[in-house]
Write an enzyme that holds these catalytic residues in place. Structure first.
Site, short mmCIF file in Angstrom:
data_model
loop_
_atom_site.label_atom_id
_atom_site.label_comp_id
_atom_site.label_asym_id
_atom_site.label_seq_id
_atom_site.Cartn_x
_atom_site.Cartn_y
_atom_site.Cartn_z
N ASP A 1 10.64 4.74 -10.03
CA ASP A 1 10.44 5.18 -11.20
C ASP A 1 11.06 6.74 -11.65
OD1 ASP A 1 8.77 3.17 -11.54
OD2 ASP A 1 6.92 4.45 -12.08
N LYS B 1 -0.84 -3.96 -3.40
CA LYS B 1 -2.02 -3.34 -3.06
C LYS B 1 -1.95 -1.83 -3.71
CE LYS B 1 -5.41 -2.07 0.51
NZ LYS B 1 -5.44 -0.74 0.36
N SER C 1 0.84 -1.22 -0.03
CA SER C 1 -0.01 0.05 -0.02
C SER C 1 1.10 1.25 -0.02
CB SER C 1 -0.84 0.10 1.08
OG SER C 1 -1.98 0.79 1.11
#
Length: 386
Positions: free
Chosen positions: A307, A321, A296
């Site tokens: 990224d 999640k 999460s």
């Protein structure tokens, strides 16, 4: 054998109740613009089943129980473990958790093999005193079977007013016989962000165990202390971090990634919200440790770092999640927690049920002394700060 006296009195009540129910369904169908019109036979079957249960079932049944069961079944049919119908007691506990007026047990839990699993027990806390151990699997909370329950709801059930008791049923090791732990809740003041310098290096080691409203400020203190001690490289440990508050995770991420998106939030309405970082961040080599219990909000942070190439991820694939829930109040004190949005990383990657793959895969080997993942992280950082 039929009891004609009692049976003879029931149809009038049932008829009145069914009439009211039919009116409700009619209003719903009209309000929905006829969406249910094509499914009128299913609606009819629902009314028939309720009628039969009310008139023929061997034991008396409360109408509220039937309605609650129908609602729960409707939500369960979504096959989304994070969308949950919250009965009044559970909803009340969840609201107490959100407001912060609760006591805790002193454990960090995650989900492993669809079971609540204790990832950490903090020394001196109520759970520690009652003998709860890392690796214990929680199968019951106050007599409620919680196998398959979502993490947030489970945490809400374990929290409550300071001084009240909660009973945990845990299984340990190979034994499938639950151990009963009666634990008195206390106010827990365990920090969620901690740090230290790794001896004989210039590497700062930070651990974030979960994300709550205090985490960003705690991390700021840790970062300042490590900088004062000459930190030239950083290891951020998110292993076994089950997540927590979205805003907390984005505020923490703002310390580590360059200016730009931290996370995209796509709502069911089609709208997209973007949380962004400014250009004031830590410019040092960094490694982030993750594993299958990093979930999460922890994945939001890990995904943003990966990224944007602000750091290197080491460990094993994360939990996966990537969705967000909204809690809606219902009548009679109940509530509905419904999945309403999904998270996307800065690179627009949907990680739900997929997880985030680390840049460098290092499996944990419990039977081998030491911490292979942390050792690999140290090795990578040392090669960069030379």
């Amino acid at each position: 054998m039929y009891d004609y006296n009692s049976f003879g009195r029931r149809p009038n009540k049932v008829a009145r109740w069914l009439t009211a129910l039919a009116v409700i369904f009619f209003v719903v169908i009209v309000a929905a613009g006829g969406v249910l019109a094509s499914n009128y036979k299913h609606v009819g079957n629902l009314i028939k089943v309720i009628s039969l249960v009310k008139s023929q079932y061997i034991e008396p049944v409360k109408t509220t129980s039937l309605v609650d069961g129908a609602i729960k079944g409707m939500v369960d049919s979504l096959q989304d473990p994070y969308s949950v119908y919250l009965d009044p007691d559970t909803y009340k506990q969840l609201q107490e958790q959100i407001r912060g007026s609760f006591g805790g047990l002193g454990i960090l839990v995650g989900v492993k093999d669809e079971l609540l699993t204790v990832a950490r027990v903090y020394e001196g806390t109520p759970a520690y005193k009652e003998g709860v151990k890392e690796g214990d699997q929680i199968v019951g909370i106050n007599g409620k079977d919680v196998r398959g329950i979502d993490l947030e709801t489970a945490i809400g059930l374990m929290r409550g007013p300071v001084g009240t008791k909660v009973k945990l049923s845990v299984i340990r090791g190979e034994s499938q016989t639950p151990l009963e732990k009666n634990i008195t809740r206390e106010e827990i003041s365990v920090p969620t962000a901690e740090g230290k310098m790794i001896p004989d290096t210039r590497i700062g080691y930070m651990v974030i165990s979960q994300f709550n409203e205090k985490t960003p400020d705690e991390l700021t203190v840790v970062l300042n202390e490590l900088r004062d001690q000459g930190m030239r490289g950083a290891i951020l440990d998110l292993r076994n971090n089950p997540g927590g508050e979205l805003i907390s995770a984005t505020r923490v991420a703002d310390n580590f990634i360059p200016q730009g998106p931290i996370v995209y939030i796509e709502y069911s309405t089609g709208n997209t919200e973007v949380k962004e970082a400014d250009d004031n961040y830590v410019h040092i080599p960094m490694v982030v440790l993750v594993n299958e219990n990093s979930a999460s909000a922890a994945e939001i942070l890990a995904g943003a770092i990966k990224d944007t190439k602000a750091g290197t991820l080491v460990g094993t694939k994360t939990f996966g999640k990537g969705i967000v829930q909204t809690v809606f109040p219902l009548d009679n004190g109940a509530g509905l927690k419904l999945t309403t949005a999904r998270y996307l990383t800065p690179g627009k990657h949907n990680i739900h049920k997929k997880g985030i793959s680390p840049d460098v895969v290092v499996e944990d080997q419990p039977e081998v002394p030491g911490d292979e993942q942390l050792e690999k992280a140290e090795e990578l950082i040392k090669s960069k700060i030379k």
